[in-house]
Enzyme design. Structure first.
Site, mmCIF file in Angstrom:
data_model
loop_
_atom_site.group_PDB
_atom_site.id
_atom_site.type_symbol
_atom_site.label_atom_id
_atom_site.label_comp_id
_atom_site.label_asym_id
_atom_site.label_seq_id
_atom_site.Cartn_x
_atom_site.Cartn_y
_atom_site.Cartn_z
ATOM 1 N N HIS A 1 1.045 -1.101 -0.014
ATOM 2 C CA HIS A 1 -0.148 -0.104 -0.005
ATOM 3 C C HIS A 1 0.795 1.201 0.195
ATOM 4 O O HIS A 1 1.705 1.505 0.687
ATOM 5 C CB HIS A 1 -0.931 -0.062 1.275
ATOM 6 C CG HIS A 1 -1.970 0.892 1.206
ATOM 7 N ND1 HIS A 1 -2.279 1.536 2.599
ATOM 8 C CD2 HIS A 1 -2.611 1.448 0.349
ATOM 9 C CE1 HIS A 1 -3.250 2.622 2.187
ATOM 10 N NE2 HIS A 1 -3.533 2.376 0.845
ATOM 11 N N GLU B 1 0.696 -0.339 -4.840
ATOM 12 C CA GLU B 1 -0.260 0.398 -4.959
ATOM 13 C C GLU B 1 0.095 1.738 -4.926
ATOM 14 O O GLU B 1 1.014 2.110 -3.866
ATOM 15 C CB GLU B 1 -1.556 0.222 -3.905
ATOM 16 C CG GLU B 1 -2.875 0.969 -4.186
ATOM 17 C CD GLU B 1 -2.823 2.140 -3.300
ATOM 18 O OE1 GLU B 1 -3.917 2.882 -3.513
ATOM 19 O OE2 GLU B 1 -2.073 2.469 -2.714
ATOM 20 N N ASP C 1 -1.114 6.415 -5.151
ATOM 21 C CA ASP C 1 -2.177 7.164 -5.371
ATOM 22 C C ASP C 1 -1.776 8.170 -6.386
ATOM 23 O O ASP C 1 -0.621 8.849 -6.281
ATOM 24 C CB ASP C 1 -2.520 8.050 -4.151
ATOM 25 C CG ASP C 1 -2.857 6.833 -3.061
ATOM 26 O OD1 ASP C 1 -3.974 6.435 -3.525
ATOM 27 O OD2 ASP C 1 -2.112 6.926 -2.243
ATOM 28 N N HIS D 1 -1.360 11.332 -1.991
ATOM 29 C CA HIS D 1 -2.695 10.764 -1.678
ATOM 30 C C HIS D 1 -3.597 11.889 -1.247
ATOM 31 O O HIS D 1 -4.593 11.608 -1.875
ATOM 32 C CB HIS D 1 -2.306 9.983 -0.280
ATOM 33 C CG HIS D 1 -3.588 9.426 0.291
ATOM 34 N ND1 HIS D 1 -4.369 9.992 1.242
ATOM 35 C CD2 HIS D 1 -4.196 8.225 0.016
ATOM 36 C CE1 HIS D 1 -5.512 9.427 1.330
ATOM 37 N NE2 HIS D 1 -5.455 8.264 0.906
ATOM 38 N N GLU E 1 -3.774 3.800 -8.204
ATOM 39 C CA GLU E 1 -5.345 4.380 -7.993
ATOM 40 C C GLU E 1 -5.316 5.820 -8.505
ATOM 41 O O GLU E 1 -4.534 6.543 -8.085
ATOM 42 C CB GLU E 1 -5.337 4.408 -6.492
ATOM 43 C CG GLU E 1 -6.562 4.906 -5.995
ATOM 44 C CD GLU E 1 -6.937 5.310 -4.602
ATOM 45 O OE1 GLU E 1 -6.317 4.735 -3.672
ATOM 46 O OE2 GLU E 1 -7.775 6.160 -4.257
HETATM 47 O O1 G3P Z 1 -6.396 1.699 -3.202
HETATM 48 C C1 G3P Z 1 -6.771 1.298 -2.142
HETATM 49 C C2 G3P Z 1 -6.496 2.240 -1.023
HETATM 50 O O2 G3P Z 1 -5.495 2.865 -1.188
HETATM 51 C C3 G3P Z 1 -7.518 3.165 -0.948
HETATM 52 O O3 G3P Z 1 -7.647 4.183 -0.052
HETATM 53 O O4 G3P Z 1 -7.132 6.418 0.986
HETATM 54 O O5 G3P Z 1 -5.486 4.660 1.052
HETATM 55 O O6 G3P Z 1 -5.920 5.629 -0.881
HETATM 56 P P1 G3P Z 1 -6.369 5.272 0.359
HETATM 57 MG MG MG Z 2 -4.666 4.753 -2.398
#
Ligand code: G3P
Ligand code: MG
Length: 259
Positions: free
Chosen positions: A13, A40, A42, A55, A115
């Site tokens: 993450h 993953e 953002d 993010h 994402e």
């Molecule tokens: O993509 C999964 C997760 O990252 C979504 O929530 O807020 O951590 O970007 P967040």
């Molecule tokens: Mg995310």
């Protein structure tokens, strides 16, 4: 991994975004050193339309900047410190542009889940630009999985680059989520907030012919529960605890690995 789902089961993450500053090269490098082969992150747009990793909508929490990220050009953003907030050892770590991440992922043979995280009002533009960039930057190799909480961003991504795999992110079961995912958005997967996933939701998703992934799974019991429900991937912060070499299994490492 399987023929119709080529991505690793374990996904780091925001890179290894707890042990190192999230969404920066330091985080991706650390995840890779610990054996993780998918991350993953953002992605949003600078004022001048450059896709980069961050993010939040604003700069305060994870950079030395202030105010809305969407108001700054990439030239300005690229001069910010995105590591000092995390720890002194990471001071000076810059923000990362999507093209830099693409180049690193090729060298490191690492898959990505991008994402699409638009700043407010830029949903369709961000989906379009990220999809076009991903198509160009990953040409000739396995494309990243594009995901978003924003249907408008995924719809624009589909229009710009229909062949790239898409996933709808949900943190609540809003009316029509599954129809949107399999209909207009033509998704290959759902990525759901882990507590939302029960046997009924898993059956719905799988019955629609979609894969199911979960975020953010940091607890072994939770990971095992989701594995039994047939998930195809888990997004986790716990890059030291879980051993991604196990594949679609939950194996905790015997001892923490050094950084
Ligand atoms: O993509 C999964 C997760 O990252 C979504 O929530 O807020 O951590 O970007 P967040
Ligand atoms: Mg995310």
């Amino acid at each position: 991994m399987s023929a119709d789902w080529p991505y690793p089961f374990w996904i780091a993450h925001r890179g290894a975004g707890k042990l190192a500053p999230e969404n920066t090269a330091a985080a991706f490098h650390l995840g890779h050193r610990l054996g993780w082969r998918m991350a993953e992150c953002d992605v949003k747009l600078s004022a001048d339309g450059v896709p980069f990793l961050l993010h939040d909508d604003t700069l305060e929490r994870t950079t030395s900047g202030h105010g809305p990220a969407a108001a700054r050009s990439w030239a300005e953003l690229s001069r910010l410190d995105a590591g000092a907030w995390h720890s002194p050892a990471h001071a000076g770590q810059p923000l990362m542009a999507l093209d830099q991440l693409a180049a690193w992922s090729q060298e490191a043979a690492t898959e990505l889940n991008l994402e699409i995280k638009p700043c407010p009002g830029r949903e369709a533009e961000t989906g379009r630009v990220v999809a076009q960039a991903a198509q160009r930057l990953w040409a000739g190799r396995r494309p990243p999985l594009l995901s978003s909480f924003q249907p408008d961003a995924l719809a624009a991504a589909r229009e710009a680059a229909p062949d790239l795999p898409r996933a709808l992110l949900i943190d609540t079961a809003w009316p029509g989520w599954l129809d949107a995912a399999r209909g207009p958005l033509a998704c290959v997967a759902m990525v759901a907030h882990a507590p939302l996933i029960d046997a009924a939701l898993a059956a719905q998703v799988h019955g629609a012919g979609l894969r199911l992934l979960a975020y953010t799974v940091n607890d072994a019991a939770q990971a095992r529960r989701l594995l039994e429900l047939g998930v195809s991937g888990l997004i986790s912060d716990e890059v030291r605890r879980f051993d991604p070499a196990a594949g679609a299994a939950v194996v905790e490492r015997a001892a923490p690995s050094p950084d």
